[in-house]
Design a protein around this motif. Sequence first.
Motif, PDB file in Angstrom:
ATOM      1  N   ALA A   1      -1.144 -33.009  29.885  1.00 15.77           N
ATOM      2  CA  ALA A   1      -1.324 -33.197  28.312  1.00 15.77           C
ATOM      3  C   ALA A   1      -2.673 -33.274  27.782  1.00 15.77           C
ATOM      4  O   ALA A   1      -2.964 -32.919  26.760  1.00 15.77           O
ATOM      5  N   GLU A   2      -3.718 -33.921  28.544  1.00 17.07           N
ATOM      6  CA  GLU A   2      -5.109 -34.028  28.146  1.00 17.07           C
ATOM      7  C   GLU A   2      -5.996 -33.021  28.633  1.00 17.07           C
ATOM      8  O   GLU A   2      -5.478 -32.557  29.676  1.00 17.07           O
ATOM      9  N   PRO A   3      -7.106 -32.595  28.023  1.00 12.77           N
ATOM     10  CA  PRO A   3      -8.046 -31.771  28.811  1.00 12.77           C
ATOM     11  C   PRO A   3      -8.537 -32.005  29.880  1.00 12.77           C
ATOM     12  O   PRO A   3      -8.696 -33.478  30.292  1.00 12.77           O
ATOM     13  N   LEU A   4      -8.710 -31.108  30.782  1.00  7.92           N
ATOM     14  CA  LEU A   4      -9.150 -31.437  32.223  1.00  7.92           C
ATOM     15  C   LEU A   4     -10.551 -32.073  32.377  1.00  7.92           C
ATOM     16  O   LEU A   4     -11.239 -31.729  31.630  1.00  7.92           O
ATOM     17  N   THR A   5     -10.551 -32.834  33.263  1.00  9.59           N
ATOM     18  CA  THR A   5     -11.795 -33.484  34.043  1.00  9.59           C
ATOM     19  C   THR A   5     -12.110 -32.922  35.243  1.00  9.59           C
ATOM     20  O   THR A   5     -11.090 -33.365  36.088  1.00  9.59           O
ATOM     21  N   PHE A   6     -13.035 -32.311  35.500  1.00 11.54           N
ATOM     22  CA  PHE A   6     -13.196 -31.869  37.038  1.00 11.54           C
ATOM     23  C   PHE A   6     -14.157 -32.865  37.800  1.00 11.54           C
ATOM     24  O   PHE A   6     -15.074 -33.383  37.313  1.00 11.54           O
ATOM     25  N   ASN A   7     -13.737 -33.185  39.186  1.00 12.41           N
ATOM     26  CA  ASN A   7     -14.654 -34.150  39.938  1.00 12.41           C
ATOM     27  C   ASN A   7     -15.052 -33.494  41.188  1.00 12.41           C
ATOM     28  O   ASN A   7     -15.648 -34.131  41.991  1.00 12.41           O
ATOM     29  N   PHE A   8     -14.788 -32.096  41.503  1.00 17.44           N
ATOM     30  CA  PHE A   8     -15.209 -31.580  42.562  1.00 17.44           C
ATOM     31  C   PHE A   8     -14.602 -31.973  43.926  1.00 17.44           C
ATOM     32  O   PHE A   8     -14.765 -31.361  45.031  1.00 17.44           O
ATOM     33  N   GLU A   9     -13.255 -32.998  43.808  1.00 16.80           N
ATOM     34  CA  GLU A   9     -12.593 -33.222  44.777  1.00 16.80           C
ATOM     35  C   GLU A   9     -11.128 -33.086  44.838  1.00 16.80           C
ATOM     36  O   GLU A   9     -10.621 -32.233  45.577  1.00 16.80           O
ATOM     37  N   ASN A  10     -10.544 -33.448  43.776  1.00 15.35           N
ATOM     38  CA  ASN A  10      -9.171 -33.454  43.496  1.00 15.35           C
ATOM     39  C   ASN A  10      -8.821 -32.385  42.579  1.00 15.35           C
ATOM     40  O   ASN A  10      -7.771 -31.811  42.289  1.00 15.35           O
ATOM     41  N   MET A  11      -9.719 -32.190  41.453  1.00 14.18           N
ATOM     42  CA  MET A  11      -9.375 -31.338  40.418  1.00 14.18           C
ATOM     43  C   MET A  11     -10.589 -30.221  40.310  1.00 14.18           C
ATOM     44  O   MET A  11     -11.870 -30.835  39.928  1.00 14.18           O
ATOM     45  N   ILE A  12     -10.303 -29.123  40.686  1.00 16.87           N
ATOM     46  CA  ILE A  12     -11.447 -28.030  40.943  1.00 16.87           C
ATOM     47  C   ILE A  12     -11.525 -27.251  39.859  1.00 16.87           C
ATOM     48  O   ILE A  12     -10.290 -26.439  39.505  1.00 16.87           O
ATOM     49  N   ALA A  13     -12.525 -26.617  39.192  1.00 10.63           N
ATOM     50  CA  ALA A  13     -12.897 -25.676  38.413  1.00 10.63           C
ATOM     51  C   ALA A  13     -13.171 -24.212  39.144  1.00 10.63           C
ATOM     52  O   ALA A  13     -14.155 -24.487  39.855  1.00 10.63           O
ATOM     53  N   ILE A  14     -12.269 -23.268  39.363  1.00  3.88           N
ATOM     54  CA  ILE A  14     -12.449 -22.123  40.347  1.00  3.88           C
ATOM     55  C   ILE A  14     -13.473 -21.385  39.296  1.00  3.88           C
ATOM     56  O   ILE A  14     -12.808 -20.439  38.699  1.00  3.88           O
ATOM     57  N   GLY A  15     -14.726 -21.678  39.316  1.00  2.00           N
ATOM     58  CA  GLY A  15     -15.459 -20.790  38.406  1.00  2.00           C
ATOM     59  C   GLY A  15     -16.427 -19.841  39.197  1.00  2.00           C
ATOM     60  O   GLY A  15     -16.825 -18.816  38.506  1.00  2.00           O
ATOM     61  N   ASP A  16     -16.567 -19.630  40.493  1.00  2.00           N
ATOM     62  CA  ASP A  16     -16.972 -18.809  41.229  1.00  2.00           C
ATOM     63  C   ASP A  16     -16.528 -18.674  42.761  1.00  2.00           C
ATOM     64  O   ASP A  16     -15.676 -19.246  43.035  1.00  2.00           O
ATOM     65  N   GLY A  17     -17.159 -17.884  43.551  1.00  2.00           N
ATOM     66  CA  GLY A  17     -16.604 -17.257  44.883  1.00  2.00           C
ATOM     67  C   GLY A  17     -16.601 -18.455  45.811  1.00  2.00           C
ATOM     68  O   GLY A  17     -15.816 -18.342  46.838  1.00  2.00           O
ATOM     69  N   TRP A  18     -17.260 -19.586  45.604  1.00  2.00           N
ATOM     70  CA  TRP A  18     -17.402 -20.719  46.275  1.00  2.00           C
ATOM     71  C   TRP A  18     -16.069 -21.554  46.634  1.00  2.00           C
ATOM     72  O   TRP A  18     -15.802 -22.188  47.740  1.00  2.00           O
ATOM     73  N   TRP A  19     -15.280 -21.294  45.339  1.00  2.00           N
ATOM     74  CA  TRP A  19     -14.099 -22.154  45.318  1.00  2.00           C
ATOM     75  C   TRP A  19     -12.788 -21.582  45.862  1.00  2.00           C
ATOM     76  O   TRP A  19     -11.612 -22.089  45.856  1.00  2.00           O
ATOM     77  N   LEU A  20     -12.931 -20.284  46.013  1.00  2.00           N
ATOM     78  CA  LEU A  20     -11.620 -19.522  46.540  1.00  2.00           C
ATOM     79  C   LEU A  20     -11.584 -20.009  47.998  1.00  2.00           C
ATOM     80  O   LEU A  20     -10.371 -20.330  48.421  1.00  2.00           O
ATOM     81  N   PRO A  21     -12.318 -19.826  49.125  1.00  2.00           N
ATOM     82  CA  PRO A  21     -11.832 -20.532  50.449  1.00  2.00           C
ATOM     83  C   PRO A  21     -11.840 -21.928  50.374  1.00  2.00           C
ATOM     84  O   PRO A  21     -10.977 -22.535  51.159  1.00  2.00           O
ATOM     85  N   PHE A  22     -12.557 -22.372  49.450  1.00  2.00           N
ATOM     86  CA  PHE A  22     -12.145 -24.127  49.206  1.00  2.00           C
ATOM     87  C   PHE A  22     -10.684 -24.509  49.103  1.00  2.00           C
ATOM     88  O   PHE A  22      -9.996 -25.371  49.591  1.00  2.00           O
ATOM     89  N   ALA A  23     -10.349 -23.625  48.151  1.00  2.00           N
ATOM     90  CA  ALA A  23      -8.739 -23.971  47.367  1.00  2.00           C
ATOM     91  C   ALA A  23      -7.879 -23.590  48.776  1.00  2.00           C
ATOM     92  O   ALA A  23      -6.907 -24.242  49.182  1.00  2.00           O
TER      93      ALA A  23
END
Length: 270
Positions: free
Chosen positions: A101-123
């Motif tokens: 319900a609220e805007p997301l807050t990203f913490n690089f551990e549990n909630m990830i912004a998939i902003g570039d190619g680093w985060w595809l293999p991470f997910a």
Amino acid sequence: MKSFIEEAKLVIFDLDGTLYEDTDHFDYYADLMKAQLHNEELQQKFQQDYEAMKAGNHVVKIGKAYDVENDYVLTLDPMSLTVTEVHDWDGNVVDTSSMYAEPLTFNFENMIAIGDGWWLPFAAAKHYGVEDTYTSYNKTKEYMVTDNFQLTKTAGLKQGLLELKESKKIVLCTNSDIDDVGRLLKELELDTVFEHILTSSMKPTKTEEHFKKLLAQYEVEPHEAVSVGDNFINEIAPALKLGMKAVYIHSASDERNENLFTIPTLANVW
């Protein structure tokens, strides 16, 4: 794009994916994490999903978010960071409106912004149960400064930045840590270019905070500053929200804003 830059007094650059555009290191990172899956079937599924992501044929895409704990892929309004749609890993729509319900807050551990190619293999790694991704990330960064990996220098970039430096303040703001940044800039021959360098910046969580401090430090109004980056959530949306201009490095974006200019590369743009 040139008018944005020419009129600016302050230009803030991202590093990864902006000042260099190589992507082979993402595959190297993926391979290291895939190797932690001792089940051959899981390794095959990991690879299939990762290849689908790179081809744009998977629910996990750059520009979305990934909820690690719930294994949900989130579609966002990038300006407000509110969730507009939720999918499971297989692409099925999930009704979980009350969870976000609220805007997301990203913490690089549990909630990830998939902003570039680093985060595809991470997910993919997190979906298939890889616990330690940080060791693989560090090994990839180490690999990137060996003779086995050659960064491709963007044509015309160094000269363009040096020309900008003559009349403007140019700043680097990156999530990479200070040691990585030093090595990468030296490899790219850009280590003496920037007026100021912000490392370990925790974008997008702290992007607006950094930008506000830079505007105050250099005594410029928001419309006199430009953010240049390849990650819409990290570098572009926060700038637009503050009234800054932005140059988005992207091959084909549907985003439209009078203060936004999209280009596929910084090669030969000056």
